[in-house]
Design a protein around this motif. Structure first.
Motif, PDB file in Angstrom:
ATOM      1  N   HIS A  64       9.376  49.147  68.376  1.00 40.32           N
ATOM      2  CA  HIS A  64       9.145  48.062  69.212  1.00 40.32           C
ATOM      3  C   HIS A  64       7.525  47.251  69.456  1.00 40.32           C
ATOM      4  O   HIS A  64       7.199  46.591  70.373  1.00 40.32           O
ATOM      5  N   GLU A  96       7.826  51.854  77.154  1.00 41.55           N
ATOM      6  CA  GLU A  96       8.100  52.800  75.770  1.00 41.55           C
ATOM      7  C   GLU A  96       7.208  52.431  74.714  1.00 41.55           C
ATOM      8  O   GLU A  96       6.741  53.330  74.084  1.00 41.55           O
ATOM      9  N   HIS A 155      10.417  56.628  68.828  1.00 38.99           N
ATOM     10  CA  HIS A 155      11.042  55.883  70.104  1.00 38.99           C
ATOM     11  C   HIS A 155      11.266  56.882  71.181  1.00 38.99           C
ATOM     12  O   HIS A 155      11.094  57.913  70.893  1.00 38.99           O
ATOM     13  N   PHE A 156      11.130  56.300  72.336  1.00 35.23           N
ATOM     14  CA  PHE A 156      11.709  57.212  73.564  1.00 35.23           C
ATOM     15  C   PHE A 156      13.032  56.334  73.866  1.00 35.23           C
ATOM     16  O   PHE A 156      13.152  55.168  73.860  1.00 35.23           O
TER      17      PHE A 156
END
Ligand code: ZN
Length: 268
Positions: A64, A96, A155-156
């Protein structure tokens, strides 16, 4: 008490004592594994067993990093912001992304110390509407992948019911390798073709879901007393898994299972 019963009784006591002796160790293992919270629990069978050259170049990206302010693309806000109403870590980005960037940089720093050929990529622009723009993670990542780099995006996962837990989302290929296998064993294993084949997976970019951004994991990241150690521990787990996957004498011992995918390629 007859002789037989006495023997059974003594055996029972012996087993009880063994259980008690083992208890502290089991508990500590559980606490260690609890760092990341829940693992993905999907019925999936793939194995990575293509050998990887120890000299392979690795690219780590933050998920992201190029899609803030794009509807549905910014990443999870995390439980603290989304559910508890706390302030975001940084008002210009999702929590995130904030943590993805921290983990990315920690992995690259530690990886270099451990002798890996490892770099990070940052698009520099935090909001790019066109996913095929030449600076997006996807564009640059797929280019690197085509050149033989191992490309991993951090990522989370979402908090609550939307998130599944930690694990590796593999690339869509029949060349899954020991690096994929080692990361999957360490973090968990998402299905091939997860969500119909994510944009990253189709571009040969691996996604590592560190864990759901909630509960103890998020608290340990947010708490200034435990933040650095938590980031370091996550980076350590990633780098160790990579190192294990690169070891030439790796013995991950896949067993043939019903429902396996790419049998003709995966068992050499
Ligand atoms: Zn994400």
């Amino acid at each position: 008490m007859g002789r037989n019963n006495l023997t059974k009784y003594l055996l029972f006591i012996l087993l009880l004592v063994i259980q008690l002796i083992n208890l502290p160790q089991n508990l500590s293992q559980e606490i260690d594994n609890n760092l990341l919270g829940k693992r993905v629990n999907k019925n999936t069978r793939w194995y990575g067993n293509k050998t990887v050259l120890p000299s392979i170049s690795i690219v780590i990206m933050a998920g992201h990093a190029d899609s803030q302010d794009i509807p549905g693309g910014g990443g999870t806000r995390g439980e603290a912001v989304g559910l508890k109403g706390l302030e975001p870590m940084d008002s210009t980005m999702s929590d995130e992304l904030f943590w993805n960037l921290k983990i990315r940089d920690a992995v690259v720093t530690l990886g270099k110390q451990k002798g890996l050929d490892i770099i990070s990529y940052d698009p520099g622009i935090r909001s790019i509407a066109d996913e095929d723009h030449p600076k997006t993670n996807w564009s640059v990542g797929s280019k690197f992948a085509a050149e033989g780099f191992y490309v991993l995006e951090i990522h989370f996962d979402s908090y609550g019911d939307d998130g599944l837990g930690s694990g590796l989302i593999p690339a869509i290929t029949n060349n899954l390798n020991y690096l994929d296998e080692s990361l999957a064993q360490s973090f968990g294993r998402y299905p091939l073709f997860f969500r119909g084949g994510l944009g990253a997976s189709r571009r040969q970019i691996r996604i590592l879901e560190i864990g759901k951004l909630e509960g103890d994991l998020e608290n340990n990241l947010r708490n200034i007393q435990t933040r650095e150690q938590t980031i370091d521990e996550i980076a350590f787990q990633i780098v160790e898994a990579i190192k294990k996957g690169l070891a030439s004498n790796v013995s991950l011992n896949p067993l043939l299972q019903e429902g396996d995918i790419f049998l003709e390629d995966s068992y050499q």
